[in-house]
Design a protein around this motif. Structure first.
Motif, PDB file in Angstrom:
ATOM      1  N   TRP B  31      70.783  18.286 110.659  1.00  0.00           N
ATOM      2  CA  TRP B  31      69.822  19.148 109.954  1.00  0.00           C
ATOM      3  C   TRP B  31      70.058  19.117 108.449  1.00  0.00           C
ATOM      4  CZ3 TRP B  31      65.274  20.920 110.719  1.00  0.00           C
ATOM      5  CH2 TRP B  31      64.827  21.178 112.018  1.00  0.00           C
ATOM      6  N   TYR B  32      71.332  19.205 108.055  1.00  0.00           N
ATOM      7  CA  TYR B  32      71.604  19.228 106.622  1.00  0.00           C
ATOM      8  C   TYR B  32      71.342  17.866 105.989  1.00  0.00           C
ATOM      9  CZ  TYR B  32      73.440  23.832 107.432  1.00  0.00           C
ATOM     10  OH  TYR B  32      73.543  25.139 107.785  1.00  0.00           O
ATOM     11  N   LEU B  34      68.985  15.863 107.009  1.00  0.00           N
ATOM     12  CA  LEU B  34      67.532  15.773 106.900  1.00  0.00           C
ATOM     13  C   LEU B  34      67.026  16.619 105.741  1.00  0.00           C
ATOM     14  CD1 LEU B  34      66.415  15.835 110.631  1.00  0.00           C
ATOM     15  CD2 LEU B  34      66.682  13.890 109.110  1.00  0.00           C
ATOM     16  N   MET B  35      67.698  17.759 105.497  1.00  0.00           N
ATOM     17  CA  MET B  35      67.298  18.588 104.366  1.00  0.00           C
ATOM     18  C   MET B  35      67.492  17.814 103.062  1.00  0.00           C
ATOM     19  SD  MET B  35      68.618  22.346 103.377  1.00  0.00           S
ATOM     20  CE  MET B  35      70.158  21.813 102.684  1.00  0.00           C
ATOM     21  N   ALA B  38      64.893  15.270 102.747  1.00  0.00           N
ATOM     22  CA  ALA B  38      63.617  15.878 102.363  1.00  0.00           C
ATOM     23  C   ALA B  38      63.537  16.003 100.849  1.00  0.00           C
ATOM     24  CB  ALA B  38      63.467  17.248 103.018  1.00  0.00           C
ATOM     25  N   PHE B  39      64.688  16.285 100.217  1.00  0.00           N
ATOM     26  CA  PHE B  39      64.673  16.371  98.756  1.00  0.00           C
ATOM     27  C   PHE B  39      64.451  14.991  98.125  1.00  0.00           C
ATOM     28  CE2 PHE B  39      66.613  20.581  99.259  1.00  0.00           C
ATOM     29  CZ  PHE B  39      65.830  21.266  98.360  1.00  0.00           C
ATOM     30  N   GLY B  42      60.874  14.342  98.604  1.00  0.00           N
ATOM     31  CA  GLY B  42      60.155  15.282  97.763  1.00  0.00           C
ATOM     32  C   GLY B  42      60.179  14.840  96.310  1.00  0.00           C
ATOM     33  N   ALA B  43      61.337  14.354  95.856  1.00  0.00           N
ATOM     34  CA  ALA B  43      61.433  13.885  94.474  1.00  0.00           C
ATOM     35  C   ALA B  43      60.492  12.715  94.238  1.00  0.00           C
ATOM     36  CB  ALA B  43      62.874  13.478  94.164  1.00  0.00           C
ATOM     37  N   ILE B  46      56.870  14.055  94.239  1.00  0.00           N
ATOM     38  CA  ILE B  46      56.556  14.866  93.067  1.00  0.00           C
ATOM     39  C   ILE B  46      56.468  13.989  91.829  1.00  0.00           C
ATOM     40  CG2 ILE B  46      57.418  16.704  91.579  1.00  0.00           C
ATOM     41  CD1 ILE B  46      58.467  17.994  94.228  1.00  0.00           C
ATOM     42  N   PHE B 212      61.661  13.786 111.915  1.00  0.00           N
ATOM     43  CA  PHE B 212      61.637  13.877 110.461  1.00  0.00           C
ATOM     44  C   PHE B 212      60.828  12.726 109.864  1.00  0.00           C
ATOM     45  CE2 PHE B 212      63.448  12.811 106.297  1.00  0.00           C
ATOM     46  CZ  PHE B 212      63.193  13.993 105.632  1.00  0.00           C
ATOM     47  N   LEU B 215      57.380  13.614 110.229  1.00  0.00           N
ATOM     48  CA  LEU B 215      57.080  14.676 109.263  1.00  0.00           C
ATOM     49  C   LEU B 215      56.818  14.098 107.873  1.00  0.00           C
ATOM     50  CD1 LEU B 215      57.141  17.777 108.662  1.00  0.00           C
ATOM     51  CD2 LEU B 215      59.525  17.448 108.052  1.00  0.00           C
ATOM     52  N   PHE B 219      53.236  13.841 105.082  1.00  0.00           N
ATOM     53  CA  PHE B 219      53.102  14.070 103.644  1.00  0.00           C
ATOM     54  C   PHE B 219      52.647  12.809 102.917  1.00  0.00           C
ATOM     55  CE2 PHE B 219      55.668  17.602 104.995  1.00  0.00           C
ATOM     56  CZ  PHE B 219      55.279  18.633 104.165  1.00  0.00           C
TER      57      PHE B 219
END
Lengths: 139, 227
Positions: B31-32, B34-35, B38-39, B42-43, B46, B212, B215, B219
């Motif tokens: 989980w961590y 994947l978190m 995700a960043f 996300g970077a 963005i 993931f 997921l 996006f």
């Protein structure tokens, strides 16, 4: 480790329901995408894009919550994962705002660049041909 | 620590002898991971959004992605091919959930069947992406070269293709890793590793990774093809 006390969601029925929800949401997204092609109004397009983003977040919620089972975990654990992700709220707002501001500054203080960026290229075919030439040069 | 006692969780969870999060260590670490992943994604996304907001024009995705294998010359079918890719990934995510559930019920045969279906789905997705990349490359699109004009008919920069190939490439690499992980899981299942171990928790971790990947595609698909 013991996993006897782990929660096991709703089983096959839940999987089926979430699959249907994800499929329907995707179809709605695609329908909006197709519909958006015929719309010229800028504000309407922005609104449709907003709806698509909301549907995207809904899909993300169903995948993470049910497929990845996060909804059935212990609350403290959910928080250790979800709370850091809240950084994205600042991240997205700050950077998109910055990008927009950069565009406005460029358009205000660099008139030449603005003029170039607004010059339409008349013949699309010509654009393609120059591209092919460039591709051949590479070879 | 005192705050946790006021929530539904009784204080004994934090006083030792019990796993406070009630999940296996490896799963929590997945989980961590994947978190953090995700960043990373996300970077990337963005950065793409910031550049797009800073540009006066941007190519119309419906003009760029309008082809599918065997399409007749001169016609256009925007969104069609990418919808197929999206559904392939959703379906492979569903079969992965079924594999995880079968593992919890210790049904080896069902795990094997669903893992194979998931692997096929992953390979199908990679095949679609390979075709799309090849097609775009033949049209002259690659890192540093963009044959497509902006939606308003003005000259575009290479930002569009650079971001497209970098981000879908990074996602495709994740899909590829996921397929490899799933193949390893399949081999371990066939060798009765999990039967001997008494649980299929490893499949659950591989499943988290695979979901993931799905997921992230939600996006990427929205940001590049729809918006």
């Amino acid at each position: 480790m013991d996993h006897t006390t782990e929660h096991h969601g709703g089983g096959a029925k839940e999987v089926r329901n979430v699959t249907i929800i994800l499929t329907v949401l995707t179809i709605i997204e695609l329908a909006l995408g197709f519909w958006m092609m015929g719309i010229d109004s800028h504000s309407t397009r922005i609104a449709v894009k907003g709806i698509i983003v909301i549907l995207m977040l809904a899909k993300a919620f169903y995948i993470v919550g049910y497929f990845m089972h996060l909804k059935h975990e212990i609350r403290n654990m959910i928080m250790t994962i979800v709370v850091p992700l809240l950084l994205f709220v600042w991240f997205i707002i700050a950077f998109l705002y910055d990008g927009n501001s950069f565009k406005n500054l460029k358009n205000t203080y660099d008139p030449y660049k603005k003029e170039v960026s607004q010059t339409k290229i008349e013949k699309k075919e010509e654009g393609k041909e120059t591209k092919n030439e460039a591709a051949e040069e590479k070879k | 620590m005192s705050t946790t006692a006021t929530v539904t969780a009784p204080g004994k969870w934090w006083s030792g002898g019990k796993s406070p999060f009630n999940v296996e260590y490896g799963k929590l670490m997945m989980w961590y991971f994947l978190m953090s992943d995700a960043f990373t994604f996300g970077a990337f996304l963005i950065a793409y959004g910031t550049t797009r907001f800073a540009s006066n024009g941007w190519p119309d995705p419906n003009k760029v992605f309008q082809s599918y294998p065997g399409m007749p010359e001169g016609s256009s079918a925007p969104l069609v091919f990418v919808s197929i890719m999206t559904f392939i990934l959703i379906i492979s995510s569903v079969t992965m959930v079924l594999a995880v559930q079968a593992g919890q019920e210790m049904k080896k045969k069902k795990v094997v069947i669903n893992l194979i279906l998931t692997i096929i789905g992953g390979l199908a997705f990679l095949g679609c992406q390979a075709w799309e990349w090849t097609h775009l490359h033949h049209e002259g699109a690659w890192w540093g070269s963009n044959p497509f004009l902006n939606a308003d008919g003005t000259q575009s920069s290479t930002n569009f293709t650079n971001f497209f190939f970098t981000i879908t490439g990074f996602h495709g690499f994740h899909v590829f890793s996921g397929v490899i992980i799933n193949i390893i899981m399949l081999i371990m299942t066939l060798n009765n590793v999990f039967e001997k171990r008494g649980h299929y928790l490893m499949i659950e971790k591989a499943g988290l990774y695979w979901h993931f990947v799905d997921l992230v595609w939600v996006f990427v698909f929205t940001c590049f093809y729809l918006i």
